[in-house]
Design a protein around this motif. Structure first.
Motif, PDB file in Angstrom:
ATOM      1  N   SER A   1       0.744  -1.189  -0.022  1.00 55.62           N
ATOM      2  CA  SER A   1       0.084   0.004   0.020  1.00 55.62           C
ATOM      3  C   SER A   1       0.838   1.164  -0.026  1.00 55.62           C
ATOM      4  CB  SER A   1      -0.807   0.045   1.145  1.00 55.62           C
ATOM      5  OG  SER A   1       0.051   0.037   2.474  1.00 55.62           O
ATOM      6  N   ASP A   2       1.948   1.123   0.161  1.00 57.22           N
ATOM      7  CA  ASP A   2       2.985   2.239   0.132  1.00 57.22           C
ATOM      8  C   ASP A   2       3.143   2.810  -1.182  1.00 57.22           C
ATOM      9  OD1 ASP A   2       3.445   2.409   3.045  1.00 57.22           O
ATOM     10  OD2 ASP A   2       5.153   0.631   2.515  1.00 57.22           O
ATOM     11  N   ASP A   3       3.871   4.222  -1.422  1.00 60.95           N
ATOM     12  CA  ASP A   3       3.996   4.726  -2.588  1.00 60.95           C
ATOM     13  C   ASP A   3       4.822   3.925  -3.664  1.00 60.95           C
ATOM     14  OD1 ASP A   3       6.087   6.762  -4.161  1.00 60.95           O
ATOM     15  OD2 ASP A   3       4.116   7.822  -3.890  1.00 60.95           O
ATOM     16  N   ALA A   4       4.127   3.650  -4.813  1.00 60.82           N
ATOM     17  CA  ALA A   4       5.176   3.091  -5.741  1.00 60.82           C
ATOM     18  C   ALA A   4       6.371   3.634  -6.136  1.00 60.82           C
ATOM     19  CB  ALA A   4       4.185   2.846  -6.924  1.00 60.82           C
ATOM     20  N   GLY A   5       6.422   4.738  -6.099  1.00 58.18           N
ATOM     21  CA  GLY A   5       8.080   5.473  -6.554  1.00 58.18           C
ATOM     22  C   GLY A   5       8.769   5.352  -5.390  1.00 58.18           C
ATOM     23  N   GLU A   6       8.328   5.507  -4.118  1.00 59.62           N
ATOM     24  CA  GLU A   6       9.345   5.681  -2.943  1.00 59.62           C
ATOM     25  C   GLU A   6       9.786   4.410  -2.246  1.00 59.62           C
ATOM     26  OE1 GLU A   6       8.256  10.092  -1.505  1.00 59.62           O
ATOM     27  OE2 GLU A   6       7.155   8.454  -0.587  1.00 59.62           O
ATOM     28  N   SER A   7       8.813   3.391  -2.392  1.00 58.33           N
ATOM     29  CA  SER A   7       9.084   2.304  -1.532  1.00 58.33           C
ATOM     30  C   SER A   7       9.939   0.976  -1.921  1.00 58.33           C
ATOM     31  CB  SER A   7       7.522   1.983  -0.997  1.00 58.33           C
ATOM     32  OG  SER A   7       6.881   1.203  -2.270  1.00 58.33           O
ATOM     33  N   PRO A   8      10.308   1.006  -2.930  1.00 52.53           N
ATOM     34  CA  PRO A   8      10.962  -0.378  -3.770  1.00 52.53           C
ATOM     35  C   PRO A   8      12.056  -0.465  -2.622  1.00 52.53           C
ATOM     36  CG  PRO A   8      10.231   0.919  -5.380  1.00 52.53           C
ATOM     37  CD  PRO A   8       9.822   1.913  -4.346  1.00 52.53           C
ATOM     38  N   PHE A   9      12.315  -1.979  -2.445  1.00 50.37           N
ATOM     39  CA  PHE A   9      13.302  -2.382  -1.530  1.00 50.37           C
ATOM     40  C   PHE A   9      14.746  -1.895  -1.551  1.00 50.37           C
ATOM     41  CE2 PHE A   9      13.088  -6.585   0.952  1.00 50.37           C
ATOM     42  CZ  PHE A   9      14.315  -6.027   1.878  1.00 50.37           C
ATOM     43  N   LEU A  10      15.262  -1.823  -2.973  1.00 46.66           N
ATOM     44  CA  LEU A  10      16.429  -1.208  -3.213  1.00 46.66           C
ATOM     45  C   LEU A  10      16.501   0.120  -2.956  1.00 46.66           C
ATOM     46  CD1 LEU A  10      19.540  -1.664  -4.179  1.00 46.66           C
ATOM     47  CD2 LEU A  10      18.545  -1.476  -6.693  1.00 46.66           C
ATOM     48  N   ARG A  11      15.645   0.728  -3.306  1.00 48.75           N
ATOM     49  CA  ARG A  11      15.503   2.391  -3.110  1.00 48.75           C
ATOM     50  C   ARG A  11      15.545   2.240  -1.303  1.00 48.75           C
ATOM     51  NH1 ARG A  11      12.180   6.840  -5.984  1.00 48.75           N
ATOM     52  NH2 ARG A  11      12.523   8.517  -4.571  1.00 48.75           N
ATOM     53  N   GLY A  12      14.883   1.614  -0.514  1.00 48.10           N
ATOM     54  CA  GLY A  12      15.056   1.700   0.766  1.00 48.10           C
ATOM     55  C   GLY A  12      16.457   1.353   1.233  1.00 48.10           C
ATOM     56  N   ILE A  13      17.000   0.298   0.809  1.00 51.27           N
ATOM     57  CA  ILE A  13      18.389   0.092   0.964  1.00 51.27           C
ATOM     58  C   ILE A  13      19.399   1.240   0.954  1.00 51.27           C
ATOM     59  CG2 ILE A  13      20.452  -1.332   0.431  1.00 51.27           C
ATOM     60  CD1 ILE A  13      18.508  -3.689  -0.226  1.00 51.27           C
ATOM     61  N   ILE A  14      19.288   2.091  -0.128  1.00 52.88           N
ATOM     62  CA  ILE A  14      20.237   3.129  -0.434  1.00 52.88           C
ATOM     63  C   ILE A  14      19.711   4.195   0.626  1.00 52.88           C
ATOM     64  CG2 ILE A  14      20.547   4.979  -2.076  1.00 52.88           C
ATOM     65  CD1 ILE A  14      22.004   2.062  -2.665  1.00 52.88           C
ATOM     66  N   ASN A  15      18.623   4.443   0.581  1.00 56.15           N
ATOM     67  CA  ASN A  15      18.108   5.466   1.597  1.00 56.15           C
ATOM     68  C   ASN A  15      18.703   5.554   2.946  1.00 56.15           C
ATOM     69  OD1 ASN A  15      16.619   7.205  -0.236  1.00 56.15           O
ATOM     70  ND2 ASN A  15      14.696   6.051   0.150  1.00 56.15           N
ATOM     71  N   LEU A  16      18.573   4.247   3.510  1.00 59.64           N
ATOM     72  CA  LEU A  16      18.808   3.688   5.120  1.00 59.64           C
ATOM     73  C   LEU A  16      20.381   3.543   5.237  1.00 59.64           C
ATOM     74  CD1 LEU A  16      15.847   3.776   5.066  1.00 59.64           C
ATOM     75  CD2 LEU A  16      15.837   1.776   6.379  1.00 59.64           C
ATOM     76  N   GLN A  17      21.053   2.928   3.936  1.00 57.37           N
ATOM     77  CA  GLN A  17      22.448   2.424   4.330  1.00 57.37           C
ATOM     78  C   GLN A  17      23.438   3.606   3.731  1.00 57.37           C
ATOM     79  OE1 GLN A  17      23.536   0.115   5.879  1.00 57.37           O
ATOM     80  NE2 GLN A  17      22.154  -1.742   5.526  1.00 57.37           N
ATOM     81  N   GLU A  18      22.669   4.604   2.864  1.00 58.78           N
ATOM     82  CA  GLU A  18      24.073   5.366   2.311  1.00 58.78           C
ATOM     83  C   GLU A  18      23.674   6.882   2.880  1.00 58.78           C
ATOM     84  OE1 GLU A  18      26.447   4.632   0.774  1.00 58.78           O
ATOM     85  OE2 GLU A  18      26.108   2.531   0.211  1.00 58.78           O
ATOM     86  N   PHE A  19      22.343   7.228   2.634  1.00 59.91           N
ATOM     87  CA  PHE A  19      22.055   8.726   3.208  1.00 59.91           C
ATOM     88  C   PHE A  19      22.116   8.809   4.427  1.00 59.91           C
ATOM     89  CE2 PHE A  19      19.326   8.681  -0.890  1.00 59.91           C
ATOM     90  CZ  PHE A  19      20.351   9.057  -1.512  1.00 59.91           C
ATOM     91  N   THR A  20      22.098   7.785   5.274  1.00 60.20           N
ATOM     92  CA  THR A  20      22.136   7.874   6.932  1.00 60.20           C
ATOM     93  C   THR A  20      23.659   8.029   7.335  1.00 60.20           C
ATOM     94  OG1 THR A  20      21.973   5.560   7.242  1.00 60.20           O
ATOM     95  CG2 THR A  20      20.003   6.905   7.312  1.00 60.20           C
ATOM     96  N   ALA A  21      24.524   7.723   6.154  1.00 59.57           N
ATOM     97  CA  ALA A  21      25.908   7.618   6.703  1.00 59.57           C
ATOM     98  C   ALA A  21      26.794   8.690   6.065  1.00 59.57           C
ATOM     99  CB  ALA A  21      26.507   6.189   5.890  1.00 59.57           C
ATOM    100  N   ASP A  22      28.045   8.617   5.809  1.00 64.43           N
ATOM    101  CA  ASP A  22      29.002   9.725   5.714  1.00 64.43           C
ATOM    102  C   ASP A  22      29.012  10.131   4.278  1.00 64.43           C
ATOM    103  OD1 ASP A  22      30.230   7.289   5.160  1.00 64.43           O
ATOM    104  OD2 ASP A  22      31.972   7.936   5.842  1.00 64.43           O
ATOM    105  N   GLY A  23      29.087   9.292   3.412  1.00 67.14           N
ATOM    106  CA  GLY A  23      29.339   9.671   1.822  1.00 67.14           C
ATOM    107  C   GLY A  23      28.380  10.226   0.965  1.00 67.14           C
ATOM    108  N   MET A  24      27.085  10.140   1.557  1.00 69.21           N
ATOM    109  CA  MET A  24      26.015  10.452   0.188  1.00 69.21           C
ATOM    110  C   MET A  24      25.193  11.290   0.951  1.00 69.21           C
ATOM    111  SD  MET A  24      27.026   9.457  -2.861  1.00 69.21           S
ATOM    112  CE  MET A  24      25.185  10.004  -3.400  1.00 69.21           C
ATOM    113  N   LYS A  25      24.325  12.291   0.378  1.00 71.88           N
ATOM    114  CA  LYS A  25      23.367  13.223   0.968  1.00 71.88           C
ATOM    115  C   LYS A  25      22.443  13.325  -0.073  1.00 71.88           C
ATOM    116  CE  LYS A  25      25.304  12.900   4.865  1.00 71.88           C
ATOM    117  NZ  LYS A  25      24.608  11.965   5.736  1.00 71.88           N
TER     118      LYS A  25
END
Length: 516
Positions: A69-93
C-alpha cells in the motif's frame, strides 16, 4: 498470494530480466498457486521471477504499481536500502527534503512515523510471506530441480530477514509452518532472527546450485550472505564470528569462479550483466522491468541537466537529488586539486564542474559533488539514453569479498594469512590505478577507508560504520551528521532504526527499540 493471475505469455525470465505484466492485458486464467504448478510445473520460473523482482521492482504492473500500500515510486526495496544505508551514513546526501528524508540525511530526529523506515520494513514483510506461501506449496508439488528451487526461496527469505536484523534488530519470525495464524505472533529478538537465518543458510549451502541463471542464487551467493551475517555477528549478537566469516568468504573467493573486472566502470554501466565480478545482481531493464526504485534511482537521482549532460550517462531525466560529501571523495584527496590529480580511477567518478568541495548546505545542488559511479550508458558499446535504467545493481561482488577477507584477518580470524589479505587488497587497488600497500598499512582504519573508496553507494556503508564503531558517538564526524555542518556526536540509539508505528499498532507483541 493464495491466487496467482497468469497473464498471456508475459512471464519473462532472468536471462532477459524480471517478470512484468502488460497494463492492458486481461487475465486469461486464474488458478491457485498449487493448481498452477500441478498443471504446469515449469511455471515456477515466472513465480520465482516475481520473488527475485520484489527486491528491485515496486509492482507487477509497471513503475506506477505497488505490491504493497506504500508509494510505488518511493517504497521499492533497493531504494530503501540506499536511503537507509547510504544517506544515513557519511558519503552520500540527498537534498529533496521529502517528509522524513531530511531526517535520514542528517541522522537526526528519527521516529517511528518516518515513512522511509516503514517502506523497508513493509517490503521485507511482503517478500517473506511470499516465500512462505511458495515453500508451503512446494512441499506437495513436484517442479523441475525442486531441491534447488526450494533452496533459492529460502535464500530470498533469508536475505529479507538479513535487512530486518541489520536495520531494526527485531521482528516477527514468519515461516511456512505458521501460515494462516489468526493471532499476532510473538516478537523475535535479534539473536533469534540471527539464529534462524544462520541455520537456513547453513542448511542450503550444499543444495543451492553451483551455477545458476544470471540473477539467481547459487552456492557463492548463499555463502556471501552467510559471510555478511557472520562478519557483523558481534554487532548483532555480541559474539564475534570472524573466523566463520573468513571460512565462507574464502569459499566464495576460491570456489565461486568470479574474477575482478579489469574495468572498474563496467561494473556500474548498462552492460554490466557481462561483468565477471558480480556475484549477485538485482536486475534492471529500461523496457521490461521499469522501476523508480532500482538503479534508476541511483542514476537519475545523481544527475541534473542544469550542470550536467544527461546523455553522457545514458539518461534522459535528471532528478538533481544525490551528491557525495568530502567524507567520500576526501578519501582520494583533501582538496579539489588533490582529487583531480589522484591516480585512482575511482577518484574521477564525481562531477565537479560548478560544484563546491565543501557541502555547506546539503539542500543546495551545487554543494558537494554528484557521483557518476552508476550510469545507464554501456561500457563496451553505444547505447541510447532512456528514462529508466538498464544497469543491474551489484549487491554482492568479488572486490567486497576480497576486502571482507582482509578485514577478518586483521580482526584475528583463524585460517587466513596477512600476506593473502594484502594481496587481495592490492588487487583491488591496482585495478583502480591506486598505489599498492604493505602489511604494515593494513589496519582496520585503512580497511574502512578502502571499503569507502571501493563500495560507497552500494548499500553497505551504514553497516560498515557501525561494525567499525564509527557511526554513533563523536569519534568520527562527517558533514551534517547530527544535523550540524561539521558533524556532531549522535546517540547509540541510532545504531538501530525505530520499529515503524504502523507495525507496532498491527502487532501488540512488538516493542519499540530503546531510545525512541
Amino acid at each position: 498470494m493464495k491466487k496467482l493471475k497468469l497473464f498471456s505469455i508475459c512471464i519473462l525470465f532472468f536471462g532477459t530480466l524480471s517478470c512484468t505484466e502488460d497494463l492492458n492485458t486481461e487475465p486469461l486464467v486464474e488458478l491457485s498457486l498449487q493448481q498452477l504448478l500441478q498443471e504446469d510445473p515449469n511455471a515456477i520460473t515466472g513465480i520465482m521471477s516475481k520473488l527475485y523482482g520484489s527486491f528491485a521492482l515496486s509492482g507487477a504492473n509497471g513503475p506506477g504499481s505497488s505490491d504493497i500500500s506504500d508509494d510505488a515510486g518511493e517504497s521499492p526495496f533497493l531504494r530503501g536500502i540506499i536511503n537507509l544505508q547510504e544517506f544515513t551514513a557519511d558519503g552520500m546526501k540527498n537534498r529533496w527534503g521529502d517528509d522524513g528524508l531530511d531526517q535520514l540525511t542528517t541522522t537526526s530526529n528519527w521516529d517511528a512515523n518516518n515513512k522511509f523506515f516503514r517502506y523497508l520494513y513493509n517490503r521485507a514483510f511482503y517478500t517473506i510471506p511470499q516465500c512462505n506461501n511458495l515453500l508451503a506449496v512446494l512441499s506437495s508439488v513436484d517442479v523441475p530441480n525442486k531441491e534447488a528451487v526450494v533452496s533459492e526461496v529460502r535464500f530470498l527469505r533469508s536475505l529479507a530477514y538479513f535487512y530486518l536484523i541489520d536495520c531494526f534488530g527485531k521482528g516477527v519470525l514468519l515461516t511456512e509452518d505458521n501460515l494462516g495464524s489468526g493471532t499476532p505472533l510473538p516478537q523475535s529478538s535479534r539473536q533469534e532472527l540471527f539464529n534462524f537465518v544462520e541455520s537456513e543458510l547453513l542448511a542450503i549451502e550444499n543444495t543451492l546450485p553451483t551455477t545458476n541463471e544470471y540473477g539467481r542464487a547459487n552456492k557463492a551467493v548463499g555463502r556471501m550472505l552467510l559471510s555478511k551475517l557472520y562478519i557483523n555477528a558481534e554487532v548483532y549478537t555480541g559474539t564475534p564470528k570472524y573466523t566463520e566469516a573468513l571460512t565462507f568468504i574464502s569459499k566464495v573467493i576460491n570456489e565461486g569462479g568470479y574474477t575482478l573486472d579489469p574495468n572498474f566502470q563496467h561494473i556500474f554501466s548498462g552492460d554490466n550483466n557481462t561483468s565477471p565480478e558480480i556475484i549477485y545482481p538485482l536486475i534492471a531493464d529500461a523496457l521490461v522491468s521499469q522501476s523508480y526504485g532500482n538503479t534508476t534511482y541511483l542514476v537519475n537521482g545523481s544527475l541534473n541537466s542544469a550542470t550536467m549532460t544527461l546523455s553522457d550517462y545514458g539518461a534522459t531525466d535528471g532528478w538533481g537529488g544525490h551528491r557525495a560529501t568530502k567524507a567520500w571523495y576526501g578519501l582520494f584527496g583533501a582538496s579539489a586539486g588533490e582529487l583531480a590529480s589522484s591516480p585512482d580511477q575511482r577518484a574521477h567518478l564525481f562531477w565537479t564542474s560548478g560544484h563546491t568541495y565543501e557541502m555547506t548546505d546539503y539542500r543546495e545542488w551545487e554543494n558537494g559533488y554528484p557521483s557518476t559511479k552508476f550510469r545507464n550508458s554501456n561500457f563496451f558499446s553505444s547505447s541510447s539514453p532512456t528514462s529508466f535504467s538498464s544497469t543491474d545493481f551489484p549487491l554482492y561482488r568479488l572486490a567486497d569479498a576480497y576486502l571482507m577477507y582482509a578485514e577478518c584477518v586483521v580482526r584475528g580470524a583463524g585460517g587466513g594469512s596477512i600476506s593473502q589479505a594484502v594481496d587481495y587488497v592490492n588487487q583491488v587497488r591496482t585495478r583502480a590505478g591506486a598505489n599498492t600497500i604493505s602489511a604494515g598499512d593494513l589496519t582496520l582504519d585503512f580497511i574502512l577507508d578502502e571499503r569507502g573508496r571501493e563500495l560507497m553507494f552500494e548499500g553497505h556503508r551504514r553497516t560498515d560504520l557501525i561494525r567499525f564503531d564509527k557511526f554513533t558517538g563523536g569519534s568520527y564526524l562527517w558533514p551534517w551528521k547530527g544535523n550540524t555542518l561539521n558533524g556532531a556526536s549522535i546517540s547509540t540509539t541510532y545504531k538501530l532504526f525505530p520499529i515503524p508505528q504502523q507495525a507496532l499498532e498491527a502487532n501488540p507483541n512488538l516493542t519499540q527499540n530503546p531510545g525512541y
